[in-house]
Scaffold this active site. Sequence first.
Site, mmCIF file in Angstrom:
data_model
loop_
_atom_site.group_PDB
_atom_site.id
_atom_site.type_symbol
_atom_site.label_atom_id
_atom_site.label_comp_id
_atom_site.label_asym_id
_atom_site.label_seq_id
_atom_site.Cartn_x
_atom_site.Cartn_y
_atom_site.Cartn_z
ATOM 1 N N LEU A 18 0.833 -1.208 0.000
ATOM 2 C CA LEU A 18 0.000 0.000 0.000
ATOM 3 C C LEU A 18 0.864 1.253 0.000
ATOM 4 O O LEU A 18 0.553 2.236 -0.686
ATOM 5 C CB LEU A 18 -0.880 0.024 1.263
ATOM 6 C CG LEU A 18 -2.181 -0.734 1.174
ATOM 7 C CD1 LEU A 18 -2.878 -0.744 2.523
ATOM 8 C CD2 LEU A 18 -3.077 -0.050 0.128
ATOM 9 N N LYS A 189 12.661 0.589 19.345
ATOM 10 C CA LYS A 189 13.769 -0.387 19.272
ATOM 11 C C LYS A 189 13.656 -1.351 18.083
ATOM 12 O O LYS A 189 14.647 -1.570 17.374
ATOM 13 C CB LYS A 189 13.860 -1.159 20.591
ATOM 14 C CG LYS A 189 15.095 -2.018 20.730
ATOM 15 C CD LYS A 189 16.345 -1.212 21.011
ATOM 16 C CE LYS A 189 16.419 -0.788 22.468
ATOM 17 N NZ LYS A 189 17.404 0.259 22.681
ATOM 18 N N LYS A 223 14.451 10.568 17.809
ATOM 19 C CA LYS A 223 15.152 9.356 18.238
ATOM 20 C C LYS A 223 15.393 8.420 17.040
ATOM 21 O O LYS A 223 16.500 7.930 16.839
ATOM 22 C CB LYS A 223 14.274 8.657 19.282
ATOM 23 C CG LYS A 223 14.988 7.648 20.108
ATOM 24 C CD LYS A 223 14.128 7.300 21.307
ATOM 25 C CE LYS A 223 14.629 6.068 22.003
ATOM 26 N NZ LYS A 223 13.727 5.675 23.083
ATOM 27 N N CYS A 381 -17.438 -15.673 -11.524
ATOM 28 C CA CYS A 381 -16.763 -16.919 -11.886
ATOM 29 C C CYS A 381 -17.476 -18.118 -11.258
ATOM 30 O O CYS A 381 -18.535 -18.498 -11.737
ATOM 31 C CB CYS A 381 -15.287 -16.864 -11.508
ATOM 32 S SG CYS A 381 -14.308 -18.023 -12.466
ATOM 33 N N GLY A 383 -19.297 -18.005 -8.867
ATOM 34 C CA GLY A 383 -20.616 -17.446 -8.549
ATOM 35 C C GLY A 383 -21.586 -17.545 -9.721
ATOM 36 O O GLY A 383 -22.803 -17.634 -9.531
ATOM 37 N N MET A 384 -21.052 -17.530 -10.962
ATOM 38 C CA MET A 384 -21.925 -17.730 -12.133
ATOM 39 C C MET A 384 -22.263 -19.212 -12.266
ATOM 40 O O MET A 384 -23.404 -19.583 -12.579
ATOM 41 C CB MET A 384 -21.234 -17.252 -13.414
ATOM 42 C CG MET A 384 -22.150 -17.356 -14.625
ATOM 43 S SD MET A 384 -21.320 -17.316 -16.223
ATOM 44 C CE MET A 384 -21.153 -19.051 -16.580
ATOM 45 N N GLN A 385 -21.289 -20.038 -12.013
ATOM 46 C CA GLN A 385 -21.535 -21.490 -12.113
ATOM 47 C C GLN A 385 -22.562 -21.918 -11.066
ATOM 48 O O GLN A 385 -23.435 -22.746 -11.345
ATOM 49 C CB GLN A 385 -20.198 -22.229 -11.951
ATOM 50 C CG GLN A 385 -19.170 -21.802 -13.024
ATOM 51 C CD GLN A 385 -17.794 -22.426 -12.837
ATOM 52 O OE1 GLN A 385 -17.527 -23.108 -11.859
ATOM 53 N NE2 GLN A 385 -16.896 -22.167 -13.790
ATOM 54 N N HIS A 507 -13.735 -12.205 -14.010
ATOM 55 C CA HIS A 507 -13.570 -11.552 -12.707
ATOM 56 C C HIS A 507 -13.536 -10.025 -12.867
ATOM 57 O O HIS A 507 -12.447 -9.457 -12.984
ATOM 58 C CB HIS A 507 -12.251 -12.003 -12.063
ATOM 59 C CG HIS A 507 -12.262 -13.420 -11.624
ATOM 60 N ND1 HIS A 507 -12.625 -13.793 -10.356
ATOM 61 C CD2 HIS A 507 -11.945 -14.567 -12.279
ATOM 62 C CE1 HIS A 507 -12.533 -15.102 -10.231
ATOM 63 N NE2 HIS A 507 -12.130 -15.601 -11.387
ATOM 64 N N GLU A 509 -13.836 -7.837 -10.732
ATOM 65 C CA GLU A 509 -13.211 -7.163 -9.581
ATOM 66 C C GLU A 509 -11.776 -6.736 -9.848
ATOM 67 O O GLU A 509 -11.269 -5.825 -9.194
ATOM 68 C CB GLU A 509 -13.280 -8.047 -8.329
ATOM 69 C CG GLU A 509 -12.414 -9.309 -8.318
ATOM 70 C CD GLU A 509 -13.090 -10.542 -8.914
ATOM 71 O OE1 GLU A 509 -14.028 -10.368 -9.734
ATOM 72 O OE2 GLU A 509 -12.686 -11.671 -8.586
HETATM 73 N N1 GLN Z 1 -13.532 -23.544 -9.924
HETATM 74 C C1 GLN Z 1 -14.157 -22.915 -11.019
HETATM 75 C C2 GLN Z 1 -13.433 -23.179 -12.338
HETATM 76 O O1 GLN Z 1 -12.288 -23.581 -12.350
HETATM 77 C C3 GLN Z 1 -14.304 -21.421 -10.779
HETATM 78 C C4 GLN Z 1 -12.990 -20.724 -10.772
HETATM 79 C C5 GLN Z 1 -13.061 -19.339 -10.145
HETATM 80 O O2 GLN Z 1 -14.056 -19.005 -9.513
HETATM 81 N N2 GLN Z 1 -12.011 -18.560 -10.284
HETATM 82 O O3 GLN Z 1 -13.989 -22.974 -13.383
#
Ligand code: GLN
Length: 537
Positions: A18, A189, A223, A381, A383-385, A507, A509
Amino acid sequence: MKYIFVTGGVVSSLGKGLTAAALGTLLENRGLKVALQKFDPYLNVDPGTMSPFQHGEVYVLDDGAETDLDLGHYERFTSVKLTRLNNLTSGQVYQTVLNNEREGFYLGKTVQVIPHVTDEIKRRIHVLAAESKADVIITEIGGTTGDIEGLPFLEAIREFALEAGVGNTCFIHVTYVPFIKAAGELKTKPTQQSVAKLREIGITPHIICCRCEKPLDKELRQKISLFCNVPVEAVIEEKDVDHSIYEVPLMLQRERTDELVCHLLRLDTPLPNMAHWQEIIRKLIAPQHRVRVGVVGKYIGLQDAYKSVYEALIHGGIGNDCGVEIVQVDAEEIEKEGGEKVLTGLGGILVPGGFGERGIDGKIKAAKFARENKIPYLGLCLGMQIATIEFARNVLKLDRAHSTEFDLETPHPVIALLDAQKKVTKKGGTMRLGAQPCQLAVGSQAGKLYGSFVVNERHRHRFEFNNAYREKFEKAGFVFSGTSPDGKLVEVIELPAHPFYLASQFHPEFLSKPHQPHPLFKGFIAAAHQQIHKKPL
Ligand code: GLN
């Protein structure tokens, strides 16, 4: 070309990354072109094979490099676009040196840490310098001074500074000044000792950044100055931030760190204009709106495992002048207690990326709860699956539908291994990685949020939506709103009958910044706020 080296002392997790990133912000706002680079002393070739327990998040770059999460800070705090040149591990250094040795490159010499390993490290700084054409390169050395494995890196930067000449390099040492409760005092220290360790190696820091929980008074600064051999104005107070990591550039500016660095490096630049950054902080400290969203994961106790996701949510808030309270929800808790008990009251639910079976059922329950109760859902990712599996099981009534990652015997493999992955046996760097184009459907929510039809987003996965099921899903109102340009790979899904139910195979993010919130996160936060307050922002 000017070089800044950032080392760390006393303890790890001081926020060296950072500090490096925040300095990058200030120098960039002084009109300089900066490049940032991280050296990691571990022997893994990259962090892609490490568990989040070991390493936190793996940050993925456009070129598909799987890198240290500090590179995420670098990209969020500056406008730099990083590549695999920006993260060097001992594993890569030794791999190159050993390959060179096998090629006969060293002409019969004994191959040694000095000079062969150190030369390779220095070469990587020169390569980045040449490729980036930056005015200033900031190189952060991972680990803590005194670690055996970090020694070749410190030796290399010592030699590098000698070769670069006076006025071209600046060493910044980030240390810890602990507050001892019983004594009611900050103690210097450990800082003195860690600087002494650096000097043993031949590096004398020009600037000491003191991480502390209480302000450093004048006496303490004097110091540290005396014992560590730096002028008193080079003792920088880097107190724990009150609200947000995005305060760090302003804190360093107040301590005149950038001025000092420019003076040491003989850089004549205008003062940085940080007005936009101040506005970001204003929105973080006193936002006009507030919302609570849940992140349903399996590494919930670990602050670093979903770093970029948490940051992108905050950015989505900045984009809406809305403070975001992130509720970290353990997926296994949902398995035990049920979605209703754990998720009620949240404005939105996010299921981030992940691997492995633990917590999967809880995540599926979270997706179901969001879909049925019209709570905004953002899936990334995995989360879509998860959203796909949930829809298959509960709407399409495909019994035991699953991803073959978790159940090879499933009668309905709605998520299956990518074709290109079928023959892959090696683990490191073998997933579908990096920026890939995605085409968005006209009229889709994703298209509207992006305001564009083709986007480039970063990937890291092995499994994908199984096209054999596409028609079945479509008929039931599941929309494939983003695909690879050839239409074959599903990239974004959404449910138009829901206020906000959107998930991506990529992703997003990794491309969000405080001053450029990612459109999907911005849209998600706006929807989450609307769901709680029943009116648009
Ligand atoms: N495990 C899942 C895949 O390999 C999702 C990967 C992830 O979320 N980055 O497709």
